[in-house]
Scaffold this active site. Structure first.
Site, mmCIF file in Angstrom:
data_model
loop_
_atom_site.group_PDB
_atom_site.id
_atom_site.type_symbol
_atom_site.label_atom_id
_atom_site.label_comp_id
_atom_site.label_asym_id
_atom_site.label_seq_id
_atom_site.Cartn_x
_atom_site.Cartn_y
_atom_site.Cartn_z
ATOM 1 C CB SER A 21 54.370 59.144 57.679
ATOM 2 O OG SER A 21 54.653 60.461 57.741
ATOM 3 N N GLY A 22 53.991 60.234 61.006
ATOM 4 C CA GLY A 22 53.272 60.877 62.056
ATOM 5 C C GLY A 22 52.992 60.257 63.094
ATOM 6 C CB THR A 64 61.491 61.492 64.177
ATOM 7 O OG1 THR A 64 61.456 60.940 62.977
ATOM 8 C CG2 THR A 64 62.867 62.300 64.500
ATOM 9 C CG ASN A 116 55.425 63.995 61.001
ATOM 10 O OD1 ASN A 116 55.660 65.126 61.921
ATOM 11 N ND2 ASN A 116 56.103 63.002 61.289
ATOM 12 C CB SER A 173 57.486 63.439 57.810
ATOM 13 O OG SER A 173 57.531 62.168 56.960
ATOM 14 C CB SER A 174 62.173 60.473 58.943
ATOM 15 O OG SER A 174 62.507 60.831 60.301
ATOM 16 N N GLY A 217 57.554 55.362 58.301
ATOM 17 C CA GLY A 217 56.548 54.764 58.621
ATOM 18 C C GLY A 217 55.693 54.289 57.325
ATOM 19 C CD GLU A 234 55.648 57.957 53.458
ATOM 20 O OE1 GLU A 234 56.247 58.754 54.219
ATOM 21 O OE2 GLU A 234 55.683 57.994 52.222
#
Length: 999
Positions: free
Chosen positions: A104-105, A109, A156, A159-160, A387, A389
């Site tokens: 994540s981050g 995306t 992020n 973040s998705s 991603g 986490e």
């Protein structure tokens, strides 16, 4: 590539490292990051480091630089990987996919958006409208899904919070024709609770901060997120996200995609409902629970188009059916009411998000596709999924997300590391085995039937009685205690980083993650009372009703127990992996350089950890020792046989392998290839690119040759067909002409004996070739029929006939009754029957006048009334001879009051009615306005037509006699010296006009 960028930027492909070890890998990665080179190749994959700043490397010029180029011709870039996937799909008609992975981050995306942007830019060069529409919808869908599926986390700002896999369908030309989006595990718990410093989904803040005053008023909302429980914590969180701008962008995207105004309004009504629901409070009054503030309930009922009583009932009671079919209402406790409210809001948002995705899919799906007509439909898949986490508090959502990343890592290991090495062994290629960590053991820990964590969770959810999260944790400890990648505080009492009866730890490929079991069972069961489903299904809003089809079930209807959330997610991830495994993969491995979101900081330890768990070093070793391209001999020969004189058009060698060896030898690639049992292996892309260049140069020559041969064959076939067509057409035309002549002869065989001489006979329709001849034949028949009629008319009647024909042509149907059916007497003043009292006097007068003026004949005479310019009338007589027009006074023995030479008359005008008005126009503009009296012979006679016809006939005959010609006119026959025409008008203006009366 090293030459393109220069050595000061490091190695642009990790395969080119002097030594493959972690130290050199990290040194090269850090150098390129510091030099603003965020992309680095590993063979056909690319490593992307999040720069945490905008970079000017995604413009139109950059797109054109990578369009149609090979990987090693340009510096590393996302566009290079996207173009490679597109070329592979187009050249080999093979489905491809681009897997964007990382924690994540790390920038997944943004990377997927740039890939979509590139594919949209290089397709549809002809600018076809329907293809442009599909591209616009595909691009705009990212904006909408980000708004409703992304949120700010501590790692992020965008973040998705869901997984997305998009298939883009292409036709045989390589233009996008549609697509399909799959979404995975929306983190719906974020709707009701967020970690400190994080926000709810972007859509709520966009609505509150970007919505117009009228919109917010219609939704009963205020523009401050701090006023609502579900957005209060995120209202003060700092973010780089512009909510007001994003709200306008989302509204525009929804319109472009094709959402109606009603659908868009329904979306925001649901968001408003969720926000107001979050503010609802409950209180206990003796034994019952009540809603605090019924005004909010009324607002909720209005927004979801139902009654306030139904909303209150669903919030405070649960309808239960007993085994005997009896229906009872069970009141909630205050805690149960809060739990039901939160479950309802999470379900509302989840259903809304799923409906938006399905609505987009309905727009972009490939329609009316026929493989026979449209060719093979190929696909490029783009995977942008959450991603790995590791948070301070990791719950059920992080467990599912990390399991998904384990599955994707396993796919990477199988395709890149395991399958590739196995293929070398299977094909007999000399190979030194490279060790790598296989995470199958971790995947089995989670998903193995009857033993995995998901199975333990499902058993606990299905058990009868009160099973708590702690009991579930004890069951996991009992079944998984011996697993090397699982532990808990009970199994490791000395590890004080975990709590007793709450935490367990999994040793993932990316690192150790401690999960809190609290809430696992509730989230896995995903309970929602049926009352809420029925409430939404019975809404009068069709969009909301469509989102809740399961609400139509009756209370007593028994249904199959639904699958748990973990099992549903596992099934969807297994299906995703199967879908990816049947495509040719291209990887974008995203790395997060630091946790501070700084564009200048490179955290070596943080990055080295990501490099390790992504398996990048093993990937470099396999790529460095392996081959960039492999293809079966048959397919390789089929594609490149035109580049060798010994294999074109067909080889005469013993096997396809010998023919492939001939191609390789002719191009001098012997040292860059290896021959397997069934496939050729090419080590570097440059050799393959050389073959592609030579093939591309030869293809136009071959195409021209084939076109020449085929065009010649088509021309000869077309010539033979044309000759046959002309022969058939000639025969058919002659036949149609003969048939027409036969039919005309048959129909007109007896016209001489008919009373109308064939006037009533219907002419047959002629063929096109005889159209002009048919028209001439009809004219000839009409002239013959006219002669047959005219030759029987006595000569004494011919003058009257000519006058009537002239009047008919001049009046042109404008005057209905103009005396055609009666006998025209012409000289009515001398007619005893018409003027028995004055006829004798007029006869004597006319003889004297004839002797005096020497005229030959009387054209017309009769009584009339003369109108002057002062609107006074008087009785007069009109005499028109072949030389003069006389105005006579009948009361004074027909005394001549006015004599006009006939030559001065330029025209006359009459009305279209039944009156007898006539205006005689003169060249001196001294016009005469008369009213012709009908006389005594027949009081209702119309004599206007006779006057018009006699005059026209006289002038026509006199000019034809003197000049020898007659000029035709659109309204009659006009003498050369009488240029005006007879006009017919609806009525006269004021009497006494001094100018000609002409319409």
């Amino acid at each position: 590539m090293a030459v393109l960028e220069g050595l000061e930027f490091g190695k642009s492909d990790f395969v080119l490292l002097d030594e493959v070890n972690i130290e050199q890998f990290m040194e090269n990665l850090k150098l390129r990051f510091e030099k603003a080179r965020i992309y680095t190749f590993i063979g056909e994959g690319v490593v992307s480091v999040n720069p945490y700043k905008q970079m000017d490397i995604y413009g139109k010029e950059d797109i054109n630089a990578y369009r149609g180029r090979e990987l090693y011709e340009n510096p590393p870039h996302l566009y290079a990987v996207a173009d490679a996937a597109y070329k592979a799909m187009k050249r080999r008609a093979k489905d491809t996919c681009i897997v964007v992975s990382g924690e994540s981050g790390a920038g997944k995306t943004e990377a997927s958006k740039y890939i979509m942007q590139y594919i949209a830019a290089i397709t549809n060069p002809s600018q076809r409208a329907e293809v442009e529409s599909v591209k616009n919808v595909l691009l705009k869908s990212n904006c909408v899904l980000e708004a409703f599926g992304n949120a700010k986390t501590n790692r992020n700002d965008n973040s998705s919070r869901f997984g997305k896999y998009m298939d883009i369908n292409f036709n045989f030309n390589g233009d996008p024709t549609g697509g399909h989006i799959n979404n995975y595990l929306l983190e719906k718990s974020r709707v009701v609770q967020q970690n400190g410093g994080e926000r709810n989904f972007h859509s709520f803040y966009q609505l509150l901060r970007g919505g117009s005053d009228d919109m917010l008023k219609s939704l009963h909302l205020h523009n401050d997120p701090a006023n609502y429980v579900y957005t209060r914590d995120g209202a003060v969180a700092t973010t780089s996200y512009n909510d007001r701008y994003s709200h306008n962008a989302v509204l525009s995207a929804l319109n472009v995609i094709g959402f109606s105004e009603e659908e868009i309004h329904s979306i925001y009504r649901i968001l408003g409902t969720i926000l107001i629901l979050g503010n609802l409070q409950f209180e206990t009054d003796r034994e019952s629970v009540l809603v605090v503030g019924m005004e909010d309930v009324s607002h909720i009922a209005e927004l979801i188009s139902t009654e306030p009583n139904n909303v209150t009932k669903s919030l405070l009671y649960r309808t239960v059916a007993t085994g005997a079919g009896e229906v009872i209402e069970k009141g909630h406790s205050e805690k149960e009411a809060c739990f039901g409210r939160d479950a309802f809001t999470k379900a509302l948002y989840e259903r809304l998000f799923g409906w938006i995705v399905s609505r987009i899919n309905a727009v972009i799906e490939v329609k009316d596709y026929n493989p026979v007509l449209h060719g093979k439909n190929t696909v490029i898949g783009v995977l942008d999924i959450y991603g790995f986490e590791i948070f301070d508090n990791n719950s059920f959502e992080q467990f599912c997300i990390n399991y998904c990343n384990e599955k994707l890592q396993q796919l990477f290991i199988q395709l890149i590391l395991c399958q590739e090495q196995d293929e070398y062994k299977r094909e007999g290629i000399t190979w030194q085995h490279i060790d790598y960590f296989n995470n199958q053991i971790i995947v089995d820990l989670v998903e193995q039937p009857h033993k995995g964590i998901i199975s333990v969770l499902d058993e606990a959810c299905l058990s009868v009685g009160k099973v708590t999260d702690t009991v579930c944790l004890e069951s996991m400890d009992a079944k998984l205690g011996q697993h090397p990648h699982y532990t808990s505080r009970k199994l490791a009492p000395s590890d004080k980083t975990m709590e007793f009866h709450r935490d367990f730890r999994i040793r993932h490929y990316a690192g150790d993650v401690t999960y809190s079991v609290e809430g696992f069972l509730d989230k896995n069961k995903d309970p929602l009372f049926q009352d809420f489903k029925r409430l939404m299904f019975n809404s009068s809003n069709p969009v909301m009703k469509e989102m809740w089809p399961d609400g139509q079930l009756s209370i007593t209807e028994v249904t199959k127990r639904p699958l748990t959330a973990a099992t549903l997610f596992k099934n969807s991830i297994v299906a995703l992996v199967e879908k990816l495994s049947c495509k040719e993969p291209y990887y974008v491995r995203c790395i997060k350089p630091n946790d501070m979101k700084s564009p200048a900081l490179f955290d070596d330890a943080r990055c080295q950890h990501q490099v390790a768990y992504l398996g990048l070093l093993e990937n470099v070793r396999v790529r460095r020792a392996g081959f960039a391209y492999r293809q079966a001999y048959t397919r390789f020969l089929q594609r490149y046989k035109m580049t060798c004189e010994y294999t074109w058009p067909n080889h005469l060698m013993g096997t396809d392998r010998e023919a492939v060896e001939a191609i390789v030898t002719q191009h001098g690639f012997q040292d860059d290839v290896a021959y397997g049992h069934t496939k050729l292996f090419v080590r570097t892309p440059k050799s393959l690119f050389t073959l592609e260049q030579e093939r591309a140069a030869l293809i136009p020559v071959l195409v021209l040759f084939l076109q020449k041969v085929w065009r010649g064959a088509l021309a000869r076939m077309r010539c033979r067909r044309m000759r046959a067509i002309f022969v058939i057409m000639g025969c058919y035309k002659r036949y149609k002409v003969k048939v027409h002549f036969w039919e005309v002869a048959r129909r007109f065989a007896n016209v001489c004996n008919m009373a109308d001489y064939g006037k009533s006979v219907e002419w047959p329709t002629p063929p096109a070739a005889l159209t002009q001849f048919h028209s001439i034949t009809q004219k000839l028949h009409r002239r013959w029929r006219a002669w047959q009629i005219v030759k029987n008319i006595p000569p004494s009647d011919m003058g009257e006939i000519r006058a009537k024909v002239a009047a008919l042509g001049a009046l042109n149907g404008e005057r209905k009754d103009w005396g055609c059916g009666r006998s025209w007497e012409r000289d009515y003043l001398a007619n005893v029957r018409d003027s028995h009292q004055s006829s004798s006097n007029f006869i004597l007068f006319s003889q004297e006048l004839r002797n005096k003026d020497e005229y030959n004949q009387v054209i017309f005479s009769g009584f009339c009334r003369k109108m002057n310019r002062f609107n006074k009338s008087s009785d007069r007589a009109l005499l028109i001879t072949d030389k003069h027009i006389y105005k006579l006074d009948p009361k004074k023995q027909f005394k001549v009051l006015k004599r006009l030479p006939l030559e001065v008359i330029t025209g006359l005008s009459v009305t279209a009615g039944v009156d007898q008005m006539v205006a005689l126009h003169t060249s001196s503009q001294d016009d005469v306005l008369l009213y012709i009296q009908r006389g005594e012979l027949c009081p209702d006679q119309d004599r206007i037509g006779e006057l018009v016809g006699r005059l026209i006939d006289h002038f026509t005959r006199s000019v034809a006699t003197v000049r020898g010609w007659v000029r035709p006119s659109c309204t009659g026959l006009v003498a050369h010296n009488w240029p005006s025409v007879v006009r017919v008008r609806g009525g006269f203006g004021l009497p006494g006009l001094s100018c000609p009366i002409v319409l």
